[in-house]
Scaffold this motif. Structure first.
Motif, PDB file in Angstrom:
ATOM      1  N   GLN A   1      -1.556  -8.374  -0.392  1.00  0.00           N
ATOM      2  CA  GLN A   1      -0.228  -8.331  -1.460  1.00  0.00           C
ATOM      3  C   GLN A   1       0.515  -7.416  -1.325  1.00  0.00           C
ATOM      4  N   GLY A   2      -0.073  -6.159  -0.767  1.00  0.00           N
ATOM      5  CA  GLY A   2       1.087  -5.036  -0.410  1.00  0.00           C
ATOM      6  C   GLY A   2       1.905  -5.253   0.543  1.00  0.00           C
ATOM      7  N   ALA A   3       2.631  -4.280   0.793  1.00  0.00           N
ATOM      8  CA  ALA A   3       3.723  -4.069   2.006  1.00  0.00           C
ATOM      9  C   ALA A   3       3.043  -4.290   3.137  1.00  0.00           C
ATOM     10  N   PRO A   4       3.660  -4.752   4.179  1.00  0.00           N
ATOM     11  CA  PRO A   4       3.117  -4.828   5.569  1.00  0.00           C
ATOM     12  C   PRO A   4       2.675  -3.384   6.138  1.00  0.00           C
ATOM     13  N   LEU A   5       1.701  -3.194   6.710  1.00  0.00           N
ATOM     14  CA  LEU A   5       1.269  -1.952   7.144  1.00  0.00           C
ATOM     15  C   LEU A   5       2.071  -1.310   8.362  1.00  0.00           C
ATOM     16  N   ASN A   6       2.402   0.061   8.178  1.00  0.00           N
ATOM     17  CA  ASN A   6       3.037   0.569   9.225  1.00  0.00           C
ATOM     18  C   ASN A   6       2.396   0.413  10.543  1.00  0.00           C
ATOM     19  N   TYR A   7       1.152   0.596  10.652  1.00  0.00           N
ATOM     20  CA  TYR A   7       0.175   0.239  11.675  1.00  0.00           C
ATOM     21  C   TYR A   7      -1.049   0.317  11.048  1.00  0.00           C
ATOM     22  N   PHE A   8      -2.267  -0.330  11.774  1.00  0.00           N
ATOM     23  CA  PHE A   8      -3.364  -0.890  11.398  1.00  0.00           C
ATOM     24  C   PHE A   8      -4.491  -0.325  11.985  1.00  0.00           C
ATOM     25  N   ILE A   9      -5.110   1.010  11.898  1.00  0.00           N
ATOM     26  CA  ILE A   9      -6.067   1.524  12.518  1.00  0.00           C
ATOM     27  C   ILE A   9      -7.250   2.034  11.413  1.00  0.00           C
ATOM     28  N   TYR A  10      -6.827   2.518  10.219  1.00  0.00           N
ATOM     29  CA  TYR A  10      -7.869   2.846   9.229  1.00  0.00           C
ATOM     30  C   TYR A  10      -8.132   1.690   8.295  1.00  0.00           C
TER      31      TYR A  10
ATOM     32  N   TYR B   1      -8.203  -0.785   5.020  1.00  0.00           N
ATOM     33  CA  TYR B   1      -7.184  -0.896   4.087  1.00  0.00           C
ATOM     34  C   TYR B   1      -7.898  -1.617   2.628  1.00  0.00           C
ATOM     35  N   ALA B   2      -7.653  -1.337   1.612  1.00  0.00           N
ATOM     36  CA  ALA B   2      -8.400  -2.041   0.457  1.00  0.00           C
ATOM     37  C   ALA B   2      -7.393  -2.400  -0.652  1.00  0.00           C
ATOM     38  N   GLU B   3      -7.429  -3.478  -1.384  1.00  0.00           N
ATOM     39  CA  GLU B   3      -6.914  -3.725  -2.576  1.00  0.00           C
ATOM     40  C   GLU B   3      -7.750  -3.956  -3.463  1.00  0.00           C
ATOM     41  N   ALA B   4      -7.295  -3.571  -4.901  1.00  0.00           N
ATOM     42  CA  ALA B   4      -8.028  -4.023  -6.050  1.00  0.00           C
ATOM     43  C   ALA B   4      -7.234  -4.742  -7.020  1.00  0.00           C
ATOM     44  N   ASP B   5      -7.464  -6.260  -7.164  1.00  0.00           N
ATOM     45  CA  ASP B   5      -6.746  -7.159  -7.665  1.00  0.00           C
ATOM     46  C   ASP B   5      -5.270  -7.051  -7.161  1.00  0.00           C
ATOM     47  N   GLY B   6      -4.967  -6.871  -6.057  1.00  0.00           N
ATOM     48  CA  GLY B   6      -3.808  -7.015  -5.143  1.00  0.00           C
ATOM     49  C   GLY B   6      -3.183  -5.466  -5.243  1.00  0.00           C
ATOM     50  N   LYS B   7      -3.648  -4.653  -5.639  1.00  0.00           N
ATOM     51  CA  LYS B   7      -2.958  -3.317  -5.696  1.00  0.00           C
ATOM     52  C   LYS B   7      -3.646  -2.486  -4.519  1.00  0.00           C
ATOM     53  N   PRO B   8      -2.869  -1.696  -3.810  1.00  0.00           N
ATOM     54  CA  PRO B   8      -3.536  -0.759  -2.821  1.00  0.00           C
ATOM     55  C   PRO B   8      -4.403  -0.046  -3.473  1.00  0.00           C
ATOM     56  N   LEU B   9      -5.700   0.266  -2.763  1.00  0.00           N
ATOM     57  CA  LEU B   9      -6.614   1.455  -3.252  1.00  0.00           C
ATOM     58  C   LEU B   9      -6.778   2.594  -2.738  1.00  0.00           C
ATOM     59  N   GLU B  10      -6.448   3.597  -3.166  1.00  0.00           N
ATOM     60  CA  GLU B  10      -6.260   4.812  -2.458  1.00  0.00           C
ATOM     61  C   GLU B  10      -7.601   5.553  -2.330  1.00  0.00           C
ATOM     62  N   ASN B  11      -7.712   6.571  -1.304  1.00  0.00           N
ATOM     63  CA  ASN B  11      -8.840   7.462  -1.185  1.00  0.00           C
ATOM     64  C   ASN B  11      -9.995   6.554  -0.500  1.00  0.00           C
ATOM     65  N   VAL B  12      -9.644   5.737   0.228  1.00  0.00           N
ATOM     66  CA  VAL B  12     -10.521   5.157   1.150  1.00  0.00           C
ATOM     67  C   VAL B  12     -10.815   5.987   2.361  1.00  0.00           C
ATOM     68  N   GLN B  13     -12.265   6.335   2.561  1.00  0.00           N
ATOM     69  CA  GLN B  13     -12.434   7.151   3.329  1.00  0.00           C
ATOM     70  C   GLN B  13     -13.180   6.532   4.716  1.00  0.00           C
ATOM     71  N   HIS B  14     -13.105   7.450   5.673  1.00  0.00           N
ATOM     72  CA  HIS B  14     -13.641   6.842   7.301  1.00  0.00           C
ATOM     73  C   HIS B  14     -13.955   8.152   8.147  1.00  0.00           C
ATOM     74  N   SER B  15     -14.898   7.475   8.948  1.00  0.00           N
ATOM     75  CA  SER B  15     -15.390   8.483  10.065  1.00  0.00           C
ATOM     76  C   SER B  15     -15.774   7.752  11.332  1.00  0.00           C
TER      77      SER B  15
END
Length: 318
Positions: A282-291, A293-307
């Motif tokens: 539901q959020g905007a198109p992603l600039n690029y997709f490598i990490y 991505y999550a949405e809570a009730d359609g809103k982008p969720l911050e602080n998603v961690q990765h390793s």
């Protein structure tokens, strides 16, 4: 008919090959209280002519599906109802990556064989094809007396490598903003290839963006700190030609090599920019997709961690 050679003509013997285990882990923090639905997307490495990819293990809670999105990109999607705690997703791959060499130019015509051919001549949100970009691109080609698409792409590559510095200081780098790259003249691989792709498209040369992860050339194991991206361009006499302008800038001794070759020390995950996921976010198109991505009730969720981690596989272990 005399045609210029590409770097792959300098390579001797069979393409170099590297087989390794690659581990991708994402941790999504607990959703805000009252969240009804949590959606999580991860890019999934794919097999193609340059790499063979096998998923060895996939650990994910709840319902999850593997889907195909734009440009043939593979995605993992999870949907959790009324989530109450952090979520960890992990994918373990075995990858065999081959040195990707361009074919040598021919007097005939090599079909593009890409269903998204029109897309690779179109602008991206941060790579517009306006009059200014077209004027700069034409100036680069004119100064090099480049008339054929292959010579023009080479002129653009030389210009980018010679005038942009690999430097991740300050603010604004890493977004792949062509005007930032033109002004600041420094940045990371995203900025280098925004400039290369934008100028090529402005000259009528199809060019496409790919992103994945780099591995150090030394065999072994360890953590991968972040992504790497690269590009390809197409001409009728060559087909798709791989280039890596940022690696060439970091290692000038390999400038010739990286015009026509991607080394085996990488794994590709996705292609293209301004991406809509599957199922659609539901959020905007992603600039690029490598990490992740999550949405809570359609809103982008911050602080998603990765390793990310890798471990080379010895020939006797295969």
């Amino acid at each position: 008919m005399v045609l210029p050679h590409l770097a792959s003509a300098q390579s001797v013997g069979a393409p170099r090959v590297r087989t390794f285990i690659f581990e991708y882990q994402a941790t999504v923090p607990a959703a805000p209280p009252g969240t009804h639905q949590l959606d999580i997307w991860l890019p999934v490495a794919h097999s193609d002519s340059a790499q063979n990819v096998q998923i060895l293990q996939l650990d994910a809670p709840g319902k999850h599906t593997l889907t195909t999105g734009q440009h043939g990109n593979q995605l993992l999607h999870l949907r959790l109802r009324r989530p109450r705690q952090a979520v960890t997703v992990a994918v373990r791959y075995q990858v065999t990556r081959r040195e990707h060499r361009a074919p040598q130019p021919t007097a005939g015509r090599i079909p593009m064989q890409d269903p998204d051919s029109a897309r690779w001549l179109a602008p991206d949100r941060l790579v517009p094809l306006d009059d200014q970009i077209r004027r700069w691109a034409r100036e680069v080609a004119s100064e090099a007396h480049a008339e054929t698409p292959l010579d023009q792409a080479r002129a653009v590559y030389n210009h980018v490598v010679a005038t942009v510095k690999y430097d991740k200081t300050g603010q604004g780098w890493g977004r792949g903003d062509i005007y930032y790259a033109c002004d600041a003249r420094h940045g990371n691989c995203t900025d280098f290839h925004a400039l290369f792709i934008g100028y090529c498209r402005a000259l009528g040369i199809p060019a496409r963006f790919s992103i994945g992860f780099p591995l150090p050339p030394e065999r072994g194991s360890g953590e991968v700190k972040g992504y790497h991206c690269w590009a390809e361009f197409y001409t009728p006499q060559t087909g798709w030609v791989p280039i890596d302008a940022s690696e060439a800038a970091k290692n000038p001794a390999r400038r010739e090599y990286y015009f026509g070759t991607h080394d085996e020390n990488r794994v590709e995950f996705t292609r293209g920019r301004d991406l809509t996921l599957t199922p659609r976010q539901q959020g905007a198109p992603l600039n690029y997709f490598i990490y992740p991505y999550a949405e809570a009730d359609g809103k982008p969720l911050e602080n998603v961690q990765h390793s990310f981690r890798y471990q080379d596989v010895l020939a006797e272990e295969l």
